[in-house]
Write an enzyme that holds these catalytic residues in place. Structure first.
Site, PDB file in Angstrom:
ATOM      1  N   HIS A  34       0.867  -1.173   0.000  1.00  0.00           N
ATOM      2  CA  HIS A  34       0.000   0.000   0.000  1.00  0.00           C
ATOM      3  C   HIS A  34       0.907   1.227   0.000  1.00  0.00           C
ATOM      4  O   HIS A  34       2.148   1.098  -0.041  1.00  0.00           O
ATOM      5  CB  HIS A  34      -0.962  -0.018   1.194  1.00  0.00           C
ATOM      6  CG  HIS A  34      -0.287  -0.249   2.515  1.00  0.00           C
ATOM      7  ND1 HIS A  34       0.505   0.693   3.106  1.00  0.00           N
ATOM      8  CD2 HIS A  34      -0.268  -1.336   3.332  1.00  0.00           C
ATOM      9  CE1 HIS A  34       0.969   0.211   4.244  1.00  0.00           C
ATOM     10  NE2 HIS A  34       0.531  -1.022   4.407  1.00  0.00           N
ATOM     11  N   HIS A  37       4.100   1.363   2.104  1.00  0.00           N
ATOM     12  CA  HIS A  37       5.296   0.697   1.568  1.00  0.00           C
ATOM     13  C   HIS A  37       5.965   1.570   0.506  1.00  0.00           C
ATOM     14  O   HIS A  37       7.191   1.659   0.435  1.00  0.00           O
ATOM     15  CB  HIS A  37       4.926  -0.639   0.915  1.00  0.00           C
ATOM     16  CG  HIS A  37       4.392  -1.666   1.859  1.00  0.00           C
ATOM     17  ND1 HIS A  37       3.062  -2.002   1.912  1.00  0.00           N
ATOM     18  CD2 HIS A  37       5.006  -2.425   2.793  1.00  0.00           C
ATOM     19  CE1 HIS A  37       2.884  -2.932   2.823  1.00  0.00           C
ATOM     20  NE2 HIS A  37       4.034  -3.213   3.383  1.00  0.00           N
ATOM     21  N   SER A 187      -2.416  -3.264   5.403  1.00  0.00           N
ATOM     22  CA  SER A 187      -3.088  -4.201   4.487  1.00  0.00           C
ATOM     23  C   SER A 187      -4.356  -4.756   5.145  1.00  0.00           C
ATOM     24  O   SER A 187      -5.236  -5.268   4.473  1.00  0.00           O
ATOM     25  CB  SER A 187      -2.173  -5.363   4.106  1.00  0.00           C
ATOM     26  OG  SER A 187      -0.839  -5.060   4.330  1.00  0.00           O
TER      27      SER A 187
END
Ligand code: PAF
Length: 286
Positions: A34, A37, A187
């Site tokens: 996402h 990151h 996540s």
């Protein structure tokens, strides 16, 4: 983006790069990427010549085998996301590459950092994290390693591991990336129901209230800060608090007085719709 599945092919490429004097930044992940990151990758790109990202769903850090099976693996989407920000190298190994039969692994003294909070809730989890991060660092041999502040305990433990190794790898703590309403990106957020998603930003609001209390009062006391948080959660109908602790950012020991520390962090997990929402705020770092 170059993609390598084996240690040997990756190392051949990295050897060329290091002979050319390139600085390597490394971002280890378990995929299901996402924006959080991508921020790690972008920070690494700013400070290095080449960025290596790894995607490896590490079996040794799952204490519940069902979680490992259920863990999302949207690899095509992940690859596209990495390409969209210009990440140069993806390391995408199978389990046998990371844990070959003849692997010799060192033991680390984590100085008790693995025992509280996540460590108490997920026994063995950090042992698995340390195993895989050590192994990945040994393969990639980066100049800098980028970890998110969101997993603050993980960050502290890896910092301790690097100290024990007398490592020259620079560890970079990248601030938490949040949705507009303050919810820390994860996540797991997609598993929240509509109602749960509406409730979830309360966690960060409570952490912010605490930060305000600690930094605006002349003599703040951790016990009072925790009571305030408890009251706020209760007011918003959040009862399932997995843990909520004010700790010293170096030792992760619970703080009983703010005067005992120059680095105070509040770490919390609440559970909504069965989803563990993890967050933290650095109260002060002097
Ligand atoms: O934070 C994570 O995604 C994982 O714990 C890590 C650091 C990639 C190790 O598997």
């Amino acid at each position: 983006m170059e993609i390598y599945n084996t240690v040997q092919t990756l190392q051949q490429r990295l050897y060329q790069l290091s002979r050319a004097g390139e600085k390597i930044g490394f971002v280890p992940t378990m995929g299901a990427l996402h924006e959080g990151h991508l921020t790690l990758i972008l920070d690494a790109m700013e400070e290095n010549d080449t960025v290596v990202c790894s995607i490896f769903v590490n079996p040794t850090q799952f204490n519940d085998p069902n979680d490992l099976i259920k863990y999302p693996r949207p690899i095509e989407k992940d690859i596209q996301m990495l390409q969209s920000v210009g990440c140069q190298i993806l390391f995408l190994p199978e389990v046998e590459e990371i844990y070959p039969k003849d692997l010799v692994e060192p033991e680390f003294d984590l100085n008790g950092l693995d025992l509280p909070m996540e460590g108490a809730k997920r026994p063995g989890h950090f042992k698995g994290v340390v195993r895989v991060v050590y192994r990945l660092l040994d393969i990639v041999k980066p100049d800098s390693l980028y970890l998110g502040q969101k997993d603050f305990q993980q960050y502290s433990i890896i910092a301790q591991m690097l100290r024990q190794m007398n490592s020259r790898i620079r560890l970079v703590r990248v601030p938490i990336v949040r949705e507009i309403d303050g919810l820390a990106m994860s996540s797991r957020n997609v598993r929240l129901s509509e109602n749960g998603r509406e409730l979830a930003p309360i966690l960060y609001k409570v952490l912010q209230e605490l930060e305000y209390y600690v930094n605006s009062q002349p003599f703040p006391i951790p016990k009072n800060a925790l009571a305030l948080a408890q009251e706020l959660f209760h007011k918003h109908g959040i009862e399932n608090i997995d843990y909520f602790e004010i700790v010293d950012g170096n030792t992760l020991k619970e703080l009983h007085s703010f005067e005992d520390s120059n680095f105070a962090v509040v770490c919390a997990v609440i559970i909504i719709d069965g989803v563990r929402l993890l967050d933290n705020v650095i109260l002060f770092e002097k």
